[in-house]
Write an enzyme that holds these catalytic residues in place. Sequence first.
Site, short mmCIF file in Angstrom:
data_model
loop_
_atom_site.label_atom_id
_atom_site.label_comp_id
_atom_site.label_asym_id
_atom_site.label_seq_id
_atom_site.Cartn_x
_atom_site.Cartn_y
_atom_site.Cartn_z
N ASP A 1 39.05 -64.26 54.37
CA ASP A 1 37.75 -64.83 54.75
C ASP A 1 36.64 -63.81 54.50
O ASP A 1 36.90 -62.61 54.38
CB ASP A 1 37.76 -65.22 56.24
CG ASP A 1 38.63 -66.45 56.49
OD1 ASP A 1 38.92 -67.16 55.52
OD2 ASP A 1 39.03 -66.67 57.65
N TYR B 1 48.63 -57.89 58.85
CA TYR B 1 47.25 -57.87 59.37
C TYR B 1 47.11 -56.88 60.51
O TYR B 1 48.07 -56.57 61.22
CB TYR B 1 46.88 -59.26 59.93
CG TYR B 1 46.84 -60.36 58.91
CD1 TYR B 1 45.69 -60.60 58.17
CD2 TYR B 1 47.95 -61.19 58.73
CE1 TYR B 1 45.65 -61.63 57.24
CE2 TYR B 1 47.91 -62.23 57.81
CZ TYR B 1 46.77 -62.45 57.07
OH TYR B 1 46.72 -63.46 56.16
N TYR C 1 46.84 -69.08 59.73
CA TYR C 1 45.46 -68.80 60.13
C TYR C 1 45.49 -67.86 61.33
O TYR C 1 45.91 -68.25 62.42
CB TYR C 1 44.72 -70.09 60.46
CG TYR C 1 44.54 -71.00 59.26
CD1 TYR C 1 43.55 -70.73 58.31
CD2 TYR C 1 45.36 -72.10 59.07
CE1 TYR C 1 43.38 -71.55 57.20
CE2 TYR C 1 45.19 -72.94 57.96
CZ TYR C 1 44.20 -72.65 57.03
OH TYR C 1 44.04 -73.46 55.95
#
Length: 499
Positions: A309, A378, A451
């Site tokens: 993103d 992440y 997500y």
Amino acid sequence: MKNQELVDYLVSCGVCTICQLRYLRARGTEYNDINQSFQRLGVKVPENQLRMDETNGISTDEQPFKKPRLSHCSTCLGIFSEDFQRELIEGIIASDFSKYDSEGIVLAITMPMSLQLRQLSMWFALQRKFGPTVHSNSPPDVPIKEAVKLILHPIICKKLDKKYDANGLMISIDLRHTVEEPEVDKLVELNRVAFPGKTLKRIEISRGLLEKQYQPSRVKAETYEKYLPIPPPAVEESLTLKSIDLQGPMVCVAGRYRKLSRELSHTPWLLQGVRQMEDSIEEIIIRSVGPHFTETVTKITFMSSGREDVDVRCLGKGRPFVLEIPNSRHSSLTKEQALAMEQAVDKSCKVSILNLQVVPREQAMHIKTGEEQKRKYYRALCALKEPATLEILQKLQIPESFDIQQKTPIRVLHRRPLHTRPRTIYSVKARLQRGNPLVLVIDIVTQAGTYIKELVHGEFGRTTPSFSSIIGKPIDIQALDVVGIDLDWPPEVDNSVSQ
Ligand SMILES: [Zn+2]
């Protein structure tokens, strides 16, 4: 029909030596040494015939002078003559040819339709002259197209010092001849009579149609002759080069990028035609890499193994990407050039690239294969409403994998269909940010396509379980970084180290 009779007849019709060999069905290397091939085929070619095909006009013969050649071959319109070969080579050299460094070339020659018509006319002529030994279904010659490949292609490659390579620089050559227009006009008239009921406009007469329909088994010589002559007459004018177009090969350049900004989109971000951000990863990379390879950088395709993103950084070893560059002038990249490009991208301070290299086209696929199965690494900065407890920290230490159900997040519903997708979370590891009990640093390993923001806060139960449901308290995400992508490609190269 004896070879000698055939050749004598062809000579009387103004057919060049190469085409004589075509009608003798010579193959492959037999076109290299014409004299030898004629000898082997038991044909004696008249002296003046061989000289007629010479083009330099200098004769070592005792004859005081040689008659200049007045006409071009009635069946090939001179496409195999040395004069024309020279013109072709000169035309290619005068084009942008030298701007391409491709080692291989591929030729696409579009020939006037007259050439096909003339093969048919000669076919009729040979049938008349030699009777049923000439078949009605299979042509009596090696087709011009094939002969061009056998004869012209190797000569052009040799003269240009290139290899023949189907993936190389494509040289498209469009040839014209003044007889084409009147002859095709006649063909349109002929077509009405030969194939009544199938009235075609001029534009619909195609090479494919000619090849398929125009054979002695389907059109009568008597009908043909009402419109076009049998045998074909020699011509005085030579073929002309209408155009030479060059199309460089597709070159793929791969590397890994790191995204250092939380205000940068992956590709140009437009909302109702209005730009939302002044730049993008795609544009920054193409701007620095593209111009070396092509003038038309807008045709370059940027692909990466996933994307992040706008507000997510990508750190660690970076994310693999590939540029597909069509019509490329260069097919290689030196380490110095690659390093200069890496440094130019780094100057943006928003993106940094490394391992930049040209890769084989087949390998560019790696970037998309098994994307769903890949693991993503992440690091998320998450905020609690009240100070973290030991219990919260313990609940967010999950070394073994677990599955979640994730509904399409509301924020992407405008571009993705509503589904509930199962996703695997491989591990979760939280720690306190030093000096701030309200903030957790959480390392997460997930299946690609998860997500993360929704995994953290749960989005009103649309993602279950979520970190929020696991600890039983609200938790939100403040910042996210991609720290690793499970794709060991392209190979590591350090462009700052000279070869
Ligand atoms: Zn010829």
